[in-house]
Design a protein around this motif. Structure first.
Motif, mmCIF file in Angstrom:
data_model
loop_
_atom_site.group_PDB
_atom_site.id
_atom_site.type_symbol
_atom_site.label_atom_id
_atom_site.label_comp_id
_atom_site.label_asym_id
_atom_site.label_seq_id
_atom_site.Cartn_x
_atom_site.Cartn_y
_atom_site.Cartn_z
ATOM 1 N N GLU A 1 0.831 -1.207 0.000
ATOM 2 C CA GLU A 1 0.000 0.000 0.000
ATOM 3 C C GLU A 1 0.864 1.255 0.000
ATOM 4 O O GLU A 1 0.530 2.254 -0.653
ATOM 5 C CB GLU A 1 -0.935 -0.011 1.206
ATOM 6 N N ALA A 2 2.004 1.208 0.695
ATOM 7 C CA ALA A 2 2.912 2.358 0.683
ATOM 8 C C ALA A 2 3.500 2.570 -0.703
ATOM 9 O O ALA A 2 3.612 3.709 -1.178
ATOM 10 C CB ALA A 2 4.029 2.144 1.712
ATOM 11 N N VAL A 3 3.865 1.495 -1.389
ATOM 12 C CA VAL A 3 4.419 1.612 -2.742
ATOM 13 C C VAL A 3 3.374 2.170 -3.704
ATOM 14 O O VAL A 3 3.641 3.096 -4.487
ATOM 15 C CB VAL A 3 4.925 0.242 -3.237
ATOM 16 N N LEU A 4 2.177 1.625 -3.654
ATOM 17 C CA LEU A 4 1.144 1.988 -4.622
ATOM 18 C C LEU A 4 0.615 3.397 -4.425
ATOM 19 O O LEU A 4 0.090 4.005 -5.367
ATOM 20 C CB LEU A 4 -0.013 0.989 -4.538
ATOM 21 N N SER A 5 0.751 3.935 -3.225
ATOM 22 C CA SER A 5 0.184 5.253 -2.937
ATOM 23 C C SER A 5 1.205 6.382 -3.013
ATOM 24 O O SER A 5 0.835 7.551 -2.860
ATOM 25 C CB SER A 5 -0.454 5.250 -1.544
ATOM 26 N N ASP A 6 2.463 6.070 -3.261
ATOM 27 C CA ASP A 6 3.519 7.083 -3.239
ATOM 28 C C ASP A 6 4.244 7.075 -4.583
ATOM 29 O O ASP A 6 4.875 6.083 -4.946
ATOM 30 C CB ASP A 6 4.504 6.792 -2.096
ATOM 31 N N GLU A 7 4.175 8.164 -5.304
ATOM 32 C CA GLU A 7 4.765 8.220 -6.644
ATOM 33 C C GLU A 7 6.269 7.991 -6.636
ATOM 34 O O GLU A 7 6.808 7.424 -7.576
ATOM 35 C CB GLU A 7 4.443 9.572 -7.298
ATOM 36 N N LYS A 8 6.938 8.436 -5.600
ATOM 37 C CA LYS A 8 8.392 8.245 -5.596
ATOM 38 C C LYS A 8 8.753 6.770 -5.404
ATOM 39 O O LYS A 8 9.735 6.292 -5.975
ATOM 40 C CB LYS A 8 9.074 9.113 -4.546
ATOM 41 N N PHE A 9 7.967 6.042 -4.637
ATOM 42 C CA PHE A 9 8.227 4.617 -4.474
ATOM 43 C C PHE A 9 7.812 3.828 -5.720
ATOM 44 O O PHE A 9 8.413 2.801 -6.044
ATOM 45 C CB PHE A 9 7.470 4.070 -3.257
ATOM 46 N N ALA A 10 6.791 4.298 -6.415
ATOM 47 C CA ALA A 10 6.269 3.586 -7.588
ATOM 48 C C ALA A 10 6.954 3.992 -8.886
ATOM 49 O O ALA A 10 6.590 3.496 -9.960
ATOM 50 C CB ALA A 10 4.765 3.821 -7.705
ATOM 51 N N ALA A 11 7.956 4.854 -8.818
ATOM 52 C CA ALA A 11 8.589 5.377 -10.032
ATOM 53 C C ALA A 11 9.075 4.254 -10.941
ATOM 54 O O ALA A 11 9.798 3.356 -10.517
ATOM 55 C CB ALA A 11 9.777 6.269 -9.643
ATOM 56 N N GLY A 12 8.659 4.309 -12.205
ATOM 57 C CA GLY A 12 9.149 3.390 -13.221
ATOM 58 C C GLY A 12 8.617 1.984 -13.139
ATOM 59 O O GLY A 12 9.002 1.124 -13.945
ATOM 60 N N ILE A 13 7.719 1.707 -12.210
ATOM 61 C CA ILE A 13 7.207 0.335 -12.073
ATOM 62 C C ILE A 13 6.219 0.041 -13.195
ATOM 63 O O ILE A 13 5.265 0.781 -13.415
ATOM 64 C CB ILE A 13 6.521 0.128 -10.710
ATOM 65 N N TRP A 14 6.470 -1.038 -13.917
ATOM 66 C CA TRP A 14 5.514 -1.473 -14.927
ATOM 67 C C TRP A 14 4.820 -2.777 -14.533
ATOM 68 O O TRP A 14 3.774 -3.123 -15.076
ATOM 69 C CB TRP A 14 6.182 -1.627 -16.284
ATOM 70 N N ARG A 15 5.396 -3.470 -13.555
ATOM 71 C CA ARG A 15 4.719 -4.661 -13.029
ATOM 72 C C ARG A 15 5.284 -4.974 -11.652
ATOM 73 O O ARG A 15 6.484 -4.864 -11.407
ATOM 74 C CB ARG A 15 4.909 -5.884 -13.940
ATOM 75 N N ILE A 16 4.403 -5.366 -10.753
ATOM 76 C CA ILE A 16 4.789 -5.911 -9.453
ATOM 77 C C ILE A 16 4.318 -7.359 -9.413
ATOM 78 O O ILE A 16 3.140 -7.647 -9.621
ATOM 79 C CB ILE A 16 4.157 -5.125 -8.293
#
Length: 468
Positions: free
Chosen positions: A346-361
């Motif tokens: 939830e922290a990754v998905l809600s924070d743009e800096k943590f989610a940067a460049g993610i195309w798949r988890i």
């Protein structure tokens, strides 16, 4: 004309992305069955990897053609106080197989896959898992755990653990190795197994090349599927995805069990649980599978029927295309407890800096008791979740690339604070204290003692940073 100029500019940028600092030449090296390469493209390749971030230039690359070559170069390195690492396909992301001013052993020519008896498959370190699958499927057999990238090398994945979408109930690849041939840090060629030289065996599997270099593995095999019928069911949130994965993992999980989080075209996250069952007559599997009963999903895709080889090989083209582009892949892989994985995601998905460049988890539930190799450490829990954050950056050392690396470091620290573990080939460098915390005091002491015994001069695989 503009496109041609842009292409030339890009090629100049790529060629100068990490200027080589050529170390001094080796002094009176021994003769080899293979080729010792002091300069050129082989050196540049050995100073790079899948992550395109860390660059350490070796003095030479040994393209080994025999196990004796590996032994000779390790003995030579001991005499001249040089560091050594073995490189398979260079699929790590933080320079784990690189050596600054030392020697990189290219294992690609050590690629034999041979049968011993009706069900004993031996694979050399440089053999690709695709070759292992080809040989074993001819006899309708397969290793119980296969990676999702068949172009990875046997020695490479066995040195780090090796997981796949059957790991929920089958553990890691290292849990299915029967015997190894290893070149120790002294340059000795030693055969080891649970019954013969057991401590070396256990400290080499998932041992990050710290106590020995794998040159051959005897693999356990199991009956292979003819077809896999794979279903993807979708969710509106991560909570229900994780809950259903946990319920399946701890009751009667399908043979293939994984999950993925991707983005829809409108930018919203999409959650999917993926399950696969073995079938000899897949046309009978078109109705909902029994494993789907009781799930809380909101949508169901049509089942996909895969001949087993096609399923194993399904990502080869996309990975090859990514490799050809040469863009950075600052991926991150972690293992979290059942109690902390929701908070983390939830922290990754809600924070743009943590989610940067993610195309798949990718999200895989794991029954911890099925992982028995001492150095493939998992959190202290009965159920854990492997989480792979797959990222892509624009070009090397660009702003977005550096932001993704920074996010990885912060997330790795957060994972460890929550009692989780990193998966070493896809994790930022750890300090010595962090490594000790990763393994725990008891396993760390055992690992350190094995390092002193089997690599007393500390020359093997410095890029992992465990003892250096």
């Amino acid at each position: 004309m503009w496109l041609q100029q842009s292409r030339r500019a890009f090629l100049r940028l790529a060629a100068s992305a990490f200027p080589l600092r050529q170390p001094a030449a080796l002094v009176r090296p021994p003769n080899f069955d293979g080729e010792l390469i002091p300069a050129g493209p082989a050196i540049r390749a050995a100073a790079d990897d899948w992550g395109h971030h860390v660059h350490h230039t070796p003095r030479a690359v040994l393209r080994a053609a025999s196990v004796d070559d590996v032994s000779r170069i390790v003995k030579y390195a001991n005499q001249h106080r040089l560091k050594v690492a073995m490189r398979g396909q260079g699929h790590s992301v933080y320079g784990q197989a690189q050596v600054d001013g030392g020697i990189v052993i290219d294992s690609t020519r050590l690629n034999a896959v041979t049968w011993h008896g009706s069900d004993g498959l031996h694979a050399q370190a440089g053999a690709l898992w695709g070759a292992v699958a080809t040989a074993s499927l001819e006899r309708r057999l397969i290793p119980p755990v296969m990676p999702d990238a068949l172009m990875l090398s046997v020695g490479g994945t066995l040195s780090v653990g090796g997981t796949g979408d059957t790991s929920c109930t089958s553990g890691a690849q290292v849990d299915h190795v029967l015997e190894l041939d290893v070149v120790t840090g002294r340059g000795e060629v030693v055969t080891c197994s649970p019954a013969k030289n057991p401590e070396l065996f256990h400290m080499v599997l998932a041992g990050l090349g710290q106590c020995g270099l794998i040159v051959r593995a005897r693999l356990r095999l199991a009956p292979a599927a003819t077809y896999l019928v794979v279903r993807s069911v979708t969710y509106d949130d991560v909570v229900r995805l994780l809950s259903d994965q946990a319920a399946l993992a701890t009751t009667v999980p399908p043979p293939v069990l994984s999950g993925e989080i991707t983005k829809n075209a409108d930018g919203r996250w999409r959650f999917a649980l993926i399950g696969g069952v073995i079938s000899e007559r897949p046309e009978k599997e078109l109705s909902p599978s029994p494993w789907m009963t009781g799930l809380t999903h909101t949508g169901t895709a049509r089942p996909a029927i895969w001949p087993y080889w096609d399923y194993l090989n399904r990502r080869t083209d996309s990975i090859a295309a990514t490799k050809a582009r040469g863009t950075p892949n600052p991926s991150l892989a972690l293992v979290l407890t059942e109690g902390s994985v929701r908070q983390f995601l939830e922290a990754v998905l809600s924070d743009e800096k943590f989610a940067a460049g993610i195309w798949r988890i990718e999200v895989f539930p794991m029954l911890v008791e099925r992982f028995t190799a001492p150095l493939h450490v998992l959190p202290a829990a009965s159920l854990a979740f492997t989480v792979r954050l797959q990222r892509r950056a624009s070009v090397r050392n660009a702003v977005d690339h550096k932001a993704m690396l920074s996010a990885n470091r912060a997330l790795a620290e957060r994972c460890m604070e929550l009692g989780g573990k990193v998966y070493p080939p896809f994790a930022p460098p750890l300090s010595r204290d962090e490594w000790r915390r990763h393994y725990g005091d008891r396993t760390w002491a055992r690992f350190a003692a094995a390092r002193r015994e089997f690599d007393p001069n500390g020359i093997l695989t410095p890029g992992a940073g465990v003892f250096d």
